[in-house]
Design a protein around this motif. Structure first.
Motif, PDB file in Angstrom:
ATOM      1  N   ALA A  68      64.887  69.317  38.663  1.00 15.16           N
ATOM      2  CA  ALA A  68      66.209  69.041  37.741  1.00 15.16           C
ATOM      3  C   ALA A  68      66.405  67.948  36.967  1.00 15.16           C
ATOM      4  N   PHE A  69      67.133  67.860  35.910  1.00 17.67           N
ATOM      5  CA  PHE A  69      67.630  66.690  35.436  1.00 17.67           C
ATOM      6  C   PHE A  69      69.169  66.886  35.349  1.00 17.67           C
ATOM      7  N   VAL A  70      69.950  65.891  35.499  1.00 21.90           N
ATOM      8  CA  VAL A  70      71.404  66.232  35.294  1.00 21.90           C
ATOM      9  C   VAL A  70      71.921  65.067  34.488  1.00 21.90           C
ATOM     10  N   ALA A 238      64.313  71.277  44.461  1.00 23.26           N
ATOM     11  CA  ALA A 238      63.949  70.147  45.554  1.00 23.26           C
ATOM     12  C   ALA A 238      64.120  68.752  45.012  1.00 23.26           C
ATOM     13  N   SER A 239      64.184  68.301  43.673  1.00 25.41           N
ATOM     14  CA  SER A 239      64.178  67.199  43.325  1.00 25.41           C
ATOM     15  C   SER A 239      64.962  67.071  42.175  1.00 25.41           C
ATOM     16  N   MET A 240      66.046  66.259  41.908  1.00 32.08           N
ATOM     17  CA  MET A 240      66.854  65.908  40.809  1.00 32.08           C
ATOM     18  C   MET A 240      66.833  64.686  40.530  1.00 32.08           C
ATOM     19  N   VAL A 241      66.685  64.420  39.042  1.00 31.61           N
ATOM     20  CA  VAL A 241      66.685  63.309  38.588  1.00 31.61           C
ATOM     21  C   VAL A 241      67.916  62.999  37.537  1.00 31.61           C
ATOM     22  N   ALA A 242      68.857  62.134  37.940  1.00 32.32           N
ATOM     23  CA  ALA A 242      70.153  61.940  37.148  1.00 32.32           C
ATOM     24  C   ALA A 242      69.852  61.006  35.857  1.00 32.32           C
ATOM     25  N   ARG A 298      78.424  55.201  41.029  1.00 30.52           N
ATOM     26  CA  ARG A 298      77.782  56.461  41.636  1.00 30.52           C
ATOM     27  C   ARG A 298      77.713  57.524  40.467  1.00 30.52           C
ATOM     28  N   SER A 299      76.924  58.360  40.814  1.00 33.45           N
ATOM     29  CA  SER A 299      76.346  59.385  39.467  1.00 33.45           C
ATOM     30  C   SER A 299      76.271  60.713  40.274  1.00 33.45           C
ATOM     31  N   ASP A 300      76.083  61.838  39.350  1.00 34.30           N
ATOM     32  CA  ASP A 300      75.954  63.055  39.803  1.00 34.30           C
ATOM     33  C   ASP A 300      75.224  63.287  40.990  1.00 34.30           C
ATOM     34  N   ALA A 301      74.108  62.435  41.216  1.00 33.93           N
ATOM     35  CA  ALA A 301      73.212  62.617  42.455  1.00 33.93           C
ATOM     36  C   ALA A 301      73.908  62.319  43.519  1.00 33.93           C
ATOM     37  N   ALA A 302      74.705  61.319  43.570  1.00 31.11           N
ATOM     38  CA  ALA A 302      75.353  60.765  44.769  1.00 31.11           C
ATOM     39  C   ALA A 302      76.396  62.226  45.314  1.00 31.11           C
ATOM     40  N   SER A 303      76.868  62.792  44.327  1.00 34.64           N
ATOM     41  CA  SER A 303      77.819  63.778  44.699  1.00 34.64           C
ATOM     42  C   SER A 303      77.170  65.191  45.129  1.00 34.64           C
ATOM     43  N   THR A 313      66.632  62.859  45.226  1.00 28.45           N
ATOM     44  CA  THR A 313      67.262  62.327  43.913  1.00 28.45           C
ATOM     45  C   THR A 313      66.842  60.967  43.377  1.00 28.45           C
ATOM     46  N   ALA A 314      66.951  60.728  42.031  1.00 28.41           N
ATOM     47  CA  ALA A 314      66.296  59.542  41.452  1.00 28.41           C
ATOM     48  C   ALA A 314      67.439  59.421  40.451  1.00 28.41           C
TER      49      ALA A 314
END
Length: 396
Positions: A68-70, A238-242, A298-303, A313-314
């Motif tokens: 995922a990307f966010v 399983a993995s999300m890149v902000a 902080r970013s979407d990944a942190a939340s 997360t990255a």
């Protein structure tokens, strides 16, 4: 792999269109509609949550382990705290930003009777009246007020206009797209990230290359107030890149050119393996990059992590000068990010074990140890076999 071609004109026009739509946190319905129509035009499947977060998907050969990307659609803004006897408005900020950057900002107030333009001014705004008192006025939200561009000299006048406590105030972005590639505007955090994701999506849909796994494209609506990607993930991811802004300032390693890869923010380090993969993809594809650590960020990944999501997360960023103020970025960084996003989306999945939420140690990752010169095979994340020792010479 060969990098996909990024349509720079589409990226620029998309960002310009996003900046025209007011979207302070809590007032995001119209930008959600706008992005959804952009996804429809690209032929990408999407769905919208009750509150408006958007989850798009490009199907891959396998559902898991999905990637995922966010990016977030919401921006900084303000709300009416009180109606003042002088016909002006006391404000509280939406998100964390200094009143230093609010002074002089043009705004739009959304009331029950319609929208009104206005200007945020310090309480002492006229040098002809206050002389040095202007310079001695402290900086803070208690020392500014909103002057509405309508007849308003009292609380009663404000009530007649339909303005009330809690009304949303959008800050005009005042964007400039310069011929040398620089872009100056408010709210580049994170409408530039949204434009990057849409440009990467366009490149992927035009390439007809099927990714190995499902790729989700997440657009959240409350990152500036700390909520972010808490409730939009699926168990398959399983993995999300902000994709968000990096802070170019003294003491930081971020840059307005290329990709800035965040190694950690105020919530801690990002995933070792996913972050290393971002670096590897940049090196393999000659994408300019640098690494940085953000102490007050902080970013979407942190939340998502704080909400309990077991997801790698990255954070990959475009360098922003004067973040949360009058921001400046460069198109080179946006193009580089879109290229990296497509490179990751189409790259092989090394950690196959991530397809399961729970499993044994088989296929679990390794990290280099201090007590051993351990080299990892990036294809399997398993230690490479030691070379066979040379045979001892035999006396004839």
């Amino acid at each position: 792999m060969t990098l996909l071609n990024i349509d720079i004109q589409y990226l620029s026009e998309t960002l310009e269109g996003l900046l025209k739509i007011p979207s302070p946190t809590g007032y995001t319905d119209e930008i959600v509609r706008h992005v959804s129509k952009k996804l429809e035009a690209l032929g990408v499947f999407y769905e919208v949550t009750r509150r408006g977060a958007v989850r798009a998907r490009i199907s891959g050969r396998s559902r898991r382990p999905a990637r995922a990307f966010v990016s977030h659609l919401d921006t900084l803004g303000a709300q009416v705290k009180a109606l003042k006897e002088n016909g002006r408005l006391e404000l509280v900020p939406i998100g964390h930003w200094s009143a230093r950057f609010a002074e002089g900002a043009r705004t739009t107030v959304f009331s029950e009777n319609g929208a009104y333009t206005g200007t945020i001014l310090p309480l002492k705004a006229s040098g002809h009246t206050y002389n040095e008192g202007i310079d001695n006025l402290p900086i803070g939200w208690n020392y500014v007020e909103l002057r509405v561009d309508a007849y308003s000299k009292s609380t009663d006048d404000l009530h007649r206009l339909g303005i009330d406590v809690g009304d949303f105030v959008a800050i005009d972005p005042a964007p400039e797209f310069l011929e040398n590639g620089f872009i100056v505007s408010r709210h580049l955090d994170n409408k530039a990230g949204v434009a990057v994701m849409l440009a990467a999506l366009k490149a992927m849909t035009e390439s007809d290359i099927e990714p190995n796994v499902d790729i989700f494209w997440l657009f959240t609506i409350a990152e500036e107030t700390g909520h972010g990607a808490q409730s939009i993930l699926t168990p398959d991811i399983a993995s999300m890149v902000a994709i968000d802004n990096g802070t170019t300032a003294p003491g930081q390693n971020s840059d307005e050119f290329g990709v800035t890869i965040a190694m950690a923010d105020q919530t801690g380090p990002f995933d070792f393996h996913l972050t290393r993969k971002m670096v590897q993809l940049c090196r393999e594809n000659d994408i300019k990059f640098q690494k940085d650590v953000f102490r007050y960020y902080r970013s979407d990944a942190a939340s998502a992590i704080e909400a309990g999501a077991d997801v790698r997360t990255a954070l990959i960023t475009f360098g922003v000068d004067a973040s949360h103020g009058y921001e400046r970025i460069h198109m080179h960084a946006l193009r580089s990010l879109a290229e990296l996003a497509t490179g990751y989306a189409l790259s092989p999945v090394e950690i196959q074990r991530d397809a399961r939420e729970f499993a044994g140690l088989t296929g679990f990752t390794h990290q280099p140890r201090e007590d051993a010169d351990q080299h990892l095979n990036p294809e399997t994340e398993e230690p490479e076999p030691e070379p066979e020792p040379e045979a001892e010479p035999v006396d004839e």
